[in-house]
Each structure stands twice: as C-alpha cells, then as structure tokens.
Design an enzyme around this catalytic site. Sequence first.
Site, PDB file in Angstrom:
ATOM      1  N   HIS A 131     -99.267 -82.671  66.285  1.00  0.00           N
ATOM      2  CA  HIS A 131    -100.448 -81.889  65.942  1.00  0.00           C
ATOM      3  C   HIS A 131    -101.534 -82.767  65.329  1.00  0.00           C
ATOM      4  O   HIS A 131    -102.606 -82.269  64.992  1.00  0.00           O
ATOM      5  CB  HIS A 131    -100.022 -80.786  64.956  1.00  0.00           C
ATOM      6  N   CYS A 132    -101.284 -84.079  65.163  1.00  0.00           N
ATOM      7  CA  CYS A 132    -102.256 -84.893  64.420  1.00  0.00           C
ATOM      8  C   CYS A 132    -102.943 -85.961  65.264  1.00  0.00           C
ATOM      9  O   CYS A 132    -104.134 -85.882  65.518  1.00  0.00           O
ATOM     10  CB  CYS A 132    -101.553 -85.566  63.237  1.00  0.00           C
ATOM     11  N   ILE A 133    -102.148 -86.959  65.682  1.00  0.00           N
ATOM     12  CA  ILE A 133    -102.764 -88.172  66.259  1.00  0.00           C
ATOM     13  C   ILE A 133    -103.586 -87.864  67.526  1.00  0.00           C
ATOM     14  O   ILE A 133    -104.667 -88.422  67.691  1.00  0.00           O
ATOM     15  CB  ILE A 133    -101.701 -89.267  66.541  1.00  0.00           C
TER      16      ILE A 133
END
Length: 429
Positions: free
Chosen positions: A269-271
């Site tokens: 969900h981030c990078i």
Amino acid sequence: MTLRQKIEQRQAKVGIIGLGYVGLPLAVEFAKAGFDVTGFDVDGSKVEQINAGRSYIGDVKAEDVADNVRAGRLRATADMSKLADMDAVDICVPTPLRKTKDPDMSFVVSAAEEIAKYIHPGMLIVLESTTYPGTTAEVLQPMFEAKGLKVGEDFCLAFSPERVDPANEHYTTRNTPKVVGGTTPVCSEVAAALYAAAVDTVVPVSSTQVAEMVKLLENTFRAVNIGLVNEIALMSNRMGIDVWEVIDAAKTKPFGFMPFYPGPGLGGHCIPIDPFYLSWKARQSGFECRFIELAGHVNGSMPGFVVDRISEALNSQKKAINGARIHLFGVAYKKDVNDLRESPALDIIELLHRRGAALSYTDPYVPELHHGELCLKTVPEDQVGDVDCAVICTNHRVFDYAAMPERFPLIVDTRNALKGKSGDHIFRL
Ligand SMILES: NC(=O)c1ccc[n+]([C@@H]2O[C@H](COP(=O)([O-])OP(=O)(O)OC[C@H]3O[C@@H](n4cnc5c(N)ncnc54)[C@H](O)[C@@H]3O)[C@@H](O)[C@H]2O)c1
C-alpha cells in the site's frame, strides 16, 4: 486537567480511526502503555474480532489484543459518536490512488468529518495516513476550525507518519523512531508527549509539512532505488551478467552503498503509491518529478519482463504460454505477509491469463485470490501436480526451495530464492 497532564498520568483517552496494518499495532501499543484506547472502524468484522480478543494482522499477537481487551484498556466500535469521549485521535485510514494516479483523499476526509462533529476543546488530532505535503494544514485544519475552535489554542493538530514494515521481526511500532510535526509548537509538544509514552524514540520536526514530506522522501527513496536496481537487472540480463552476484559483491563495500534487490515489481500500500502523492502535489507548483515517474515506469514494466522470461523458458522446451500449466509460488507482495494489495503477482497472473495459460498458485498466507474473472484457491505445496513452469514470485520462508529444482521441469525465479542452484531449466531475473 490539561491534555499534557492526562498524557503524563495515562488518563488520556486515545481513539484510533482505521484498524488496519497501521492502526491496530498502534492501538495495541497505546493500550500496552497504559492508555484507555478505543479503535474506530467502519468494517464491522474487524470491530467484532478485536472485541473478541482476536488479531487479524500478522504482526499483532492475538494475546496482546486479548489481554488488553480483557483488562478494559482496548475496545473497538463502529459508533463514531464515541469520538466525543476521546482526548486524542489518530487517523490511520487508507490513502489510495485513483485510476488516474491522483490521490484519493475520501477516507481521510470522511474520518475528519466524523471528528469535526465531535471535536471539543483540549482535543489532539494526529493524521498518520501517508499523504501529500500540505494535507494537514490545507484539508484538516479548515474542517476543524470551521467548528469555531482555533488550532494551537483550543485544539492541537499534528502529522506523524507511520513507518510500519509488515513482518519485520526486529523493528516494530515500539522501537521504530516516530517523526512528529505539529501545526504550532504547542501542537508539536503535545503530540510528541503522547507518542513518547508509547514508542521509544520521538523525532520532532518543525511543521506538519516537513513530517508529511519525510514519509514521502523515505518511500520515494525506496521506489527510485528499486527502479534503479530493476533497470540494472534488465541491463544485466541483456548482457548475460548475473545481477544477484553483482549485488552480493557490491554490498561488501562498507560505506556509500546500500543493497536494493530486483524483483517482479512493486507491491503493497506504500511504495507503489506514495511517490505519486508527491508528484501530484509537485505538479501543482509547476514541478515535474522526473525520478519518480521514471522509477514508476521501470518498476511497472517488471511484471511484463517476468512474463517475457516465462515465455523464453517455455520456448526453450518448444512450448507456448497458451495452454501451459503455470504455477506461481507466492502471490503476496512481499515475503511472509498476507497482503495482496498492488502485488505484482496479480499483474503477472493477468498477463498470463490473457495469453491463455492455465494458472494455479501456492501461498499459505493467501487462501483465495479473486482477480478479474479469475477465482483461484491456494494449492498446498506438497500437492502441486504436474506443471509446465513454476514461477517464484514471493520468497516466503515457508517454501521448500531445495526441493524445487528436482520437482519442476522449468522454473522462473524472480527473487533469487534458488540462490546457488543452476541448470538449463532455471531462469532467473
Ligand atoms: N501497511 C503499511 O505497511 C503502511 C506503512 C506505513 C504507512 N501506511 C499508511 O497508513 C495508512 C493506513 O494503511 P493501512 O495499511 O493500515 O490500511 P488498511 O486498509 O489496512 O486499514 C485501514 C482501515 O481503515 C478503515 N477505514 C476506512 N475508512 C474509514 C473511516 N472513514 N472510518 C473508520 N475506519 C475507516 C478500513 O476499514 C481499514 O480497516 C495509509 O495511508 C498507508 O499509506 C501503511
């Protein structure tokens, strides 16, 4: 009693909005520190599980949830009116991208709307969701001040980025330093005092914008370096050089080098998402983020490259993707987690499905997979039958890699899981 005093005496009531990968560990940490914690989530099943003392997040031990629920320090609810009783509220809701790669702030806005209904003097509100620089000041502050309260005087507002690294056995919420930036110096102090009660190290910064940018720098650093090493992998493949051996040797340099590893693409969900929050915001100031766009382009091409390797591997045995039985080992985006979000395995599956492959997978952390028209169930590792090609997408520690070279006629290894093993039937990235 002031909020500072309530924090010092562990009398402050802490609310966490969004009980996912970020919110649940944080809620448990505040409860372990002695606070009275209420988790708020729109997902009734999560609320039910917490109140029953169960954990649905791999990094959070069920007994930590159960002990704190039993002790009356932790509970969950979908009833947002309970926000009125909170002294401090942390927002940990998702911040995805829209199809156009623009930020989707709807979850943050809807959580803030609920807080705005129940905001009261003396309240501290902290945004933890990853977002573009300016969100706290431009989106949240006006929503709360519209209720007639002044930030820094009547209520406190801060941003503190979450740095959770799922399945990291060494760094947890407790021992990962926490960056905190408040809207005013008072806001910074109060927010820092709250976190200092539950985490080992607090790193104060001068503003919410700096704190927001810190998180995006950290994630952009990873996205760009992974993009760089993926490009080196593509280049090395073309030149017949083993990129894994290159990285292993390069990382013996004791200074000025940090290893990053190639792979089938970015996930989680981030990078893959956060850098685009930054480029979106920068574009509004007329600034083009070239590194971010380029890294996104290279990383986004990796699933296609893996499919090319699979095609090459099958070709070496006079076979085509169309009709081939292709089995994936690991579909989660990284090892030892059950998180499928943005997983490159999903792109690989889609590309292979479109080309007519008969697909199956093994991932003990992901019992079922629904993607487009596909609906697959994990096959236990020892029951994987005859396949034309096995593809290692995620290197979960539970897999028996030693047995794979003997078991499968063709293997495409995207993670160097078969390190040191070679043969005509093993194709690496
Ligand atoms: N997962 C990670 O490793 C990680 C690491 C660092 C930062 N972050 C950031 O933290 C934020 C949360 O991520 P996550 O992985 O915990 O997400 P998640 O999807 O696991 O959890 C979010 C939770 O929020 C709930 N929710 C959504 N809207 C809500 C609302 N209006 N009111 C109450 N609950 C609501 C959802 O039901 C869900 O349980 C994101 O901004 C993410 O970028 C995530």
